[in-house]
Design a protein around this motif. Structure first.
Motif, PDB file in Angstrom:
ATOM      1  N   ALA A 126       0.823  -1.206   0.000  1.00 27.19           N
ATOM      2  CA  ALA A 126       0.000   0.000   0.000  1.00 27.19           C
ATOM      3  C   ALA A 126       0.857   1.256   0.000  1.00 27.19           C
ATOM      4  O   ALA A 126       0.565   2.227  -0.715  1.00 27.19           O
ATOM      5  CB  ALA A 126      -0.939  -0.012   1.207  1.00 27.19           C
ATOM      6  N   LEU A 127       1.929   1.251   0.777  1.00 28.58           N
ATOM      7  CA  LEU A 127       2.772   2.435   0.877  1.00 28.58           C
ATOM      8  C   LEU A 127       3.642   2.651  -0.358  1.00 28.58           C
ATOM      9  O   LEU A 127       3.908   3.796  -0.738  1.00 28.58           O
ATOM     10  CB  LEU A 127       3.675   2.327   2.110  1.00 28.58           C
ATOM     11  N   ASN A 128       4.080   1.575  -0.960  1.00 30.64           N
ATOM     12  CA  ASN A 128       5.067   1.684  -2.036  1.00 30.64           C
ATOM     13  C   ASN A 128       4.522   1.416  -3.431  1.00 30.64           C
ATOM     14  O   ASN A 128       5.068   1.933  -4.406  1.00 30.64           O
ATOM     15  CB  ASN A 128       6.223   0.701  -1.783  1.00 30.64           C
ATOM     16  N   GLU A 129       3.488   0.598  -3.527  1.00 35.30           N
ATOM     17  CA  GLU A 129       3.042   0.154  -4.846  1.00 35.30           C
ATOM     18  C   GLU A 129       1.544   0.322  -5.054  1.00 35.30           C
ATOM     19  O   GLU A 129       0.922  -0.439  -5.808  1.00 35.30           O
ATOM     20  CB  GLU A 129       3.436  -1.311  -5.060  1.00 35.30           C
ATOM     21  N   ALA A 130       0.946   1.299  -4.390  1.00 37.42           N
ATOM     22  CA  ALA A 130      -0.475   1.567  -4.636  1.00 37.42           C
ATOM     23  C   ALA A 130      -0.682   1.861  -6.112  1.00 37.42           C
ATOM     24  O   ALA A 130       0.066   2.641  -6.719  1.00 37.42           O
ATOM     25  CB  ALA A 130      -0.945   2.735  -3.785  1.00 37.42           C
ATOM     26  N   ARG A 131      -1.692   1.259  -6.700  1.00 39.50           N
ATOM     27  CA  ARG A 131      -1.873   1.360  -8.161  1.00 39.50           C
ATOM     28  C   ARG A 131      -2.378   2.724  -8.611  1.00 39.50           C
ATOM     29  O   ARG A 131      -2.057   3.179  -9.721  1.00 39.50           O
ATOM     30  CB  ARG A 131      -2.862   0.281  -8.617  1.00 39.50           C
ATOM     31  N   LEU A 132      -3.201   3.370  -7.804  1.00 38.48           N
ATOM     32  CA  LEU A 132      -3.761   4.682  -8.168  1.00 38.48           C
ATOM     33  C   LEU A 132      -4.397   4.620  -9.553  1.00 38.48           C
ATOM     34  O   LEU A 132      -4.157   5.475 -10.411  1.00 38.48           O
ATOM     35  CB  LEU A 132      -2.675   5.772  -8.118  1.00 38.48           C
ATOM     36  N   GLU A 133      -5.232   3.622  -9.755  1.00 37.01           N
ATOM     37  CA  GLU A 133      -5.855   3.407 -11.069  1.00 37.01           C
ATOM     38  C   GLU A 133      -7.002   4.386 -11.296  1.00 37.01           C
ATOM     39  O   GLU A 133      -7.665   4.816 -10.348  1.00 37.01           O
ATOM     40  CB  GLU A 133      -6.335   1.969 -11.178  1.00 37.01           C
ATOM     41  N   PRO A 134      -7.250   4.748 -12.566  1.00 34.67           N
ATOM     42  CA  PRO A 134      -8.279   5.747 -12.869  1.00 34.67           C
ATOM     43  C   PRO A 134      -9.651   5.410 -12.290  1.00 34.67           C
ATOM     44  O   PRO A 134     -10.342   6.300 -11.779  1.00 34.67           O
ATOM     45  CB  PRO A 134      -8.308   5.767 -14.404  1.00 34.67           C
ATOM     46  N   GLU A 135     -10.049   4.121 -12.373  1.00 37.08           N
ATOM     47  CA  GLU A 135     -11.378   3.763 -11.867  1.00 37.08           C
ATOM     48  C   GLU A 135     -11.464   3.978 -10.358  1.00 37.08           C
ATOM     49  O   GLU A 135     -12.481   4.449  -9.836  1.00 37.08           O
ATOM     50  CB  GLU A 135     -11.698   2.300 -12.187  1.00 37.08           C
ATOM     51  N   ALA A 136     -10.381   3.628  -9.650  1.00 38.67           N
ATOM     52  CA  ALA A 136     -10.379   3.810  -8.200  1.00 38.67           C
ATOM     53  C   ALA A 136     -10.361   5.292  -7.843  1.00 38.67           C
ATOM     54  O   ALA A 136     -11.030   5.723  -6.899  1.00 38.67           O
ATOM     55  CB  ALA A 136      -9.187   3.092  -7.582  1.00 38.67           C
ATOM     56  N   ILE A 137      -9.594   6.077  -8.572  1.00 40.07           N
ATOM     57  CA  ILE A 137      -9.566   7.517  -8.329  1.00 40.07           C
ATOM     58  C   ILE A 137     -10.955   8.114  -8.514  1.00 40.07           C
ATOM     59  O   ILE A 137     -11.424   8.913  -7.696  1.00 40.07           O
ATOM     60  CB  ILE A 137      -8.548   8.208  -9.256  1.00 40.07           C
ATOM     61  N   ALA A 138     -11.630   7.721  -9.573  1.00 45.68           N
ATOM     62  CA  ALA A 138     -12.979   8.230  -9.831  1.00 45.68           C
ATOM     63  C   ALA A 138     -13.945   7.825  -8.722  1.00 45.68           C
ATOM     64  O   ALA A 138     -14.788   8.624  -8.292  1.00 45.68           O
ATOM     65  CB  ALA A 138     -13.479   7.714 -11.183  1.00 45.68           C
ATOM     66  N   THR A 220      12.578  -6.302  12.591  1.00 44.89           N
ATOM     67  CA  THR A 220      12.479  -6.915  11.258  1.00 44.89           C
ATOM     68  C   THR A 220      11.221  -6.462  10.538  1.00 44.89           C
ATOM     69  O   THR A 220      11.256  -6.141   9.337  1.00 44.89           O
ATOM     70  CB  THR A 220      12.490  -8.449  11.386  1.00 44.89           C
ATOM     71  N   LEU A 221      10.104  -6.406  11.261  1.00 44.06           N
ATOM     72  CA  LEU A 221       8.845  -5.971  10.653  1.00 44.06           C
ATOM     73  C   LEU A 221       8.925  -4.531  10.151  1.00 44.06           C
ATOM     74  O   LEU A 221       8.363  -4.198   9.095  1.00 44.06           O
ATOM     75  CB  LEU A 221       7.709  -6.101  11.667  1.00 44.06           C
ATOM     76  N   LEU A 222       9.598  -3.678  10.901  1.00 41.13           N
ATOM     77  CA  LEU A 222       9.721  -2.279  10.494  1.00 41.13           C
ATOM     78  C   LEU A 222      10.439  -2.154   9.152  1.00 41.13           C
ATOM     79  O   LEU A 222      10.021  -1.373   8.282  1.00 41.13           O
ATOM     80  CB  LEU A 222      10.468  -1.481  11.556  1.00 41.13           C
ATOM     81  N   ASP A 223      11.511  -2.912   8.986  1.00 45.84           N
ATOM     82  CA  ASP A 223      12.222  -2.868   7.701  1.00 45.84           C
ATOM     83  C   ASP A 223      11.389  -3.458   6.583  1.00 45.84           C
ATOM     84  O   ASP A 223      11.379  -2.948   5.456  1.00 45.84           O
ATOM     85  CB  ASP A 223      13.557  -3.610   7.812  1.00 45.84           C
ATOM     86  N   ASP A 224      10.663  -4.542   6.897  1.00 53.22           N
ATOM     87  CA  ASP A 224       9.815  -5.159   5.876  1.00 53.22           C
ATOM     88  C   ASP A 224       8.717  -4.204   5.424  1.00 53.22           C
ATOM     89  O   ASP A 224       8.393  -4.132   4.226  1.00 53.22           O
ATOM     90  CB  ASP A 224       9.185  -6.450   6.411  1.00 53.22           C
ATOM     91  N   ALA A 225       8.124  -3.482   6.363  1.00 52.50           N
ATOM     92  CA  ALA A 225       7.000  -2.604   6.040  1.00 52.50           C
ATOM     93  C   ALA A 225       7.433  -1.272   5.449  1.00 52.50           C
ATOM     94  O   ALA A 225       6.841  -0.774   4.485  1.00 52.50           O
ATOM     95  CB  ALA A 225       6.151  -2.364   7.286  1.00 52.50           C
ATOM     96  N   PHE A 226       8.485  -0.667   6.022  1.00 61.14           N
ATOM     97  CA  PHE A 226       8.842   0.715   5.685  1.00 61.14           C
ATOM     98  C   PHE A 226      10.201   0.857   5.008  1.00 61.14           C
ATOM     99  O   PHE A 226      10.549   1.954   4.560  1.00 61.14           O
ATOM    100  CB  PHE A 226       8.835   1.577   6.952  1.00 61.14           C
ATOM    101  N   GLY A 227      10.949  -0.222   4.920  1.00 64.11           N
ATOM    102  CA  GLY A 227      12.324  -0.120   4.433  1.00 64.11           C
ATOM    103  C   GLY A 227      12.465   0.304   2.990  1.00 64.11           C
ATOM    104  O   GLY A 227      13.514   0.832   2.596  1.00 64.11           O
ATOM    105  N   ASP A 228      11.420   0.075   2.169  1.00 61.82           N
ATOM    106  CA  ASP A 228      11.503   0.451   0.756  1.00 61.82           C
ATOM    107  C   ASP A 228      11.130   1.904   0.491  1.00 61.82           C
ATOM    108  O   ASP A 228      11.236   2.372  -0.649  1.00 61.82           O
ATOM    109  CB  ASP A 228      10.583  -0.453  -0.076  1.00 61.82           C
ATOM    110  N   LEU A 229      10.691   2.615   1.502  1.00 64.55           N
ATOM    111  CA  LEU A 229      10.348   4.026   1.315  1.00 64.55           C
ATOM    112  C   LEU A 229      11.610   4.854   1.100  1.00 64.55           C
ATOM    113  O   LEU A 229      12.696   4.475   1.533  1.00 64.55           O
ATOM    114  CB  LEU A 229       9.614   4.555   2.554  1.00 64.55           C
ATOM    115  N   PRO A 230      11.485   6.002   0.441  1.00 62.76           N
ATOM    116  CA  PRO A 230      12.648   6.889   0.295  1.00 62.76           C
ATOM    117  C   PRO A 230      13.194   7.289   1.660  1.00 62.76           C
ATOM    118  O   PRO A 230      12.445   7.402   2.634  1.00 62.76           O
ATOM    119  CB  PRO A 230      12.074   8.102  -0.448  1.00 62.76           C
TER     120      PRO A 230
END
Length: 437
Positions: A126-138, A220-230
């Motif tokens: 959800a944090l890193n790869e949310a699709r933000l697709e047009p149908e969902a935005i609408a 470990t969970l913190l890195d798994d969840a948030f580690g890919d963020l900038p």
């Protein structure tokens, strides 16, 4: 210090020494920090987190971006479209929510420990790869717009909106967190992506966790969840502001039999030396208890309104004393007069010794109620982390309350309770009131 005060402090001494939570500071191998209360009685984990920034980072011409993004992050991410993502949450009994306020973009995760791997995977996506697709935005846009249309005749919302627009004119705090019909219609995928890239980063991340996990497991969970963020956020600088419109009386016309009143004035910052004394002063004046002066004068003695209260709001870029009530249109003017008089009296005279003693007792004795569920504890820890209060604040807090004297409260009351500085906004059809529309 008189004998009554001495006995009072002795009576609450044992109570205030009790710590409702033992907090550990956890640093993940990747450098993500969190506050943890380890509790194994129930196999659950409650995780609360926030990124400093919030709706204050919305583009000036498009308020509502943070709010819309908070509704988009669980509308499909990674390999899962919207329906599949929601199915994964439901099948594993995972609660995942996002929200935005003025100063922070927030998230909440609650899961059984047995489902932690899946919960963390979905949070990371959800944090890193949310699709933000047009149908969902609408779809999300439509939901927000429906709420805004409903709010167009809601006196509570209109009073608050007019108050913020006046109090914080020209500042991000003056804009609606949810935006307007025009701004929400203009928000596009690029706006959402830009907000996510600028705000959701590790350097402005605060995390609190409560549940059946050890510090090592949480790391470990913190890195798994948030580690890919900038690593670094890219926040727009927001200036400090003092409440504007002091002394202004504004009326927003709404065709309702009852008017909503909102009032406010400059307050004190969270780290101001007078904050705790001001907090006690406000509790005595209008802190939401039956013994508060405003409640007694407005409701009990005169029957002007069902309820009235006030609070201190030490926001990141402003400090405000704020309150409100609602009453029949015919009784609005009298209600405002009574409220103003009580604020002026508190500022001029301060409270008496009994009021301070009872306020200290209540605030010390009730503090543990903020920590009676895992979610409440996590929420409190996150709040304290965001406020930079220190991991030991829970242990220190009741002693800080107990150390406040009547003279401290009188000094703080004189600083913040000045009826001439009140910005008062009324939404309804108040009889005998006029003001800027």
């Amino acid at each position: 210090m008189n004998m009554t005060d001495t006995l009072d402090r002795a009576a609450v001494g044992a109570e205030r020494k009790k710590s409702p939570a033992s907090v550990q500071v956890v640093a993940s191998p990747g450098g993500v920090h969190a506050w943890l209360v380890e509790e194994h009685a129930v196999p659950l984990l409650a995780l609360e987190f926030a990124f400093v920034g919030g709706a204050s980072q919305d583009p000036a011409e498009r308020p509502g971006v943070a709010n819309m993004l908070s509704g988009m992050l669980d509308e499909g991410a990674g390999p899962y479209d919207s329906d599949a993502f929601q199915t994964q949450l439901a099948d594993h009994a995972i609660e995942l929510r996002f929200s935005a306020d003025r100063d922070a973009f927030r998230g909440s995760l609650k899961t059984l420990v047995s489902h932690l791997p899946k919960a963390v995977e979905l949070l990371r996506l959800a944090l890193n790869e949310a699709r933000l697709e047009p149908e969902a935005i609408a779809r999300v846009r439509g939901q927000i717009e429906a709420g805004l249309r409903h709010d167009a005749s809601n006196p509570d919302v209109l009073a608050m909106r007019a108050f913020n627009e006046t109090a914080f004119a020209g500042h991000p705090y003056g804009r609606s967190v949810r935006g307007s019909l025009d701004s929400v219609a203009a928000i596009n995928r690029d706006d959402l992506s830009a907000f996510r890239a600028g705000v959701l980063a590790r350097d402005n991340l605060h995390v609190a966790a409560v549940g059946a996990v050890s510090a090592d497991v949480l790391g470990t969970l913190l890195d798994d969840a948030f580690g890919d963020l900038p690593q670094a956020s890219d926040l727009t600088q927001v200036s400090q502001i003092e409440l504007q419109g002091q002394g202004v009386r504004r009326v927003v016309e709404v065709d309702t039999p009852q008017s909503v009143v909102r009032f406010g004035a400059p307050g004190v910052a969270r780290h101001d030396p007078d904050y705790m004394a001001a907090y006690i002063a406000n509790h005595i004046l209008g802190g939401g208890v039956f013994s508060a002066r405003l409640f007694r004068e407005v409701r009990e003695k005169r029957g002007l309104a069902y309820g009235v209260s006030s609070a201190l709001y030490p926001m990141r870029h402003a400090a405000m004393f704020f309150g409100g009530t609602a009453t029949k249109n015919e009784r609005v003017a009298e209600s405002i007069e009574v409220i103003s008089a009580e604020i002026a009296r508190m500022g001029a005279e301060g409270p008496d010794e009994d009021e301070v003693r009872l306020a200290r007792q209540y605030l010390i004795g009730s503090y543990a109620l903020h920590f009676d569920t895992s979610s409440k504890i996590a929420g409190q820890l996150l709040h304290l982390s965001l406020e930079k209060m220190g991991v030991d604040y829970i242990d220190r807090r009741n002693d800080l309350v107990a150390s406040v004297t009547r003279e401290d409260v009188r000094r703080a009351a004189a600083r913040i309770f000045d009826a001439s500085k009140l910005l008062v906004v009324t939404a309804g059809k108040p009889v005998g009131l006029t003001g800027q529309g």
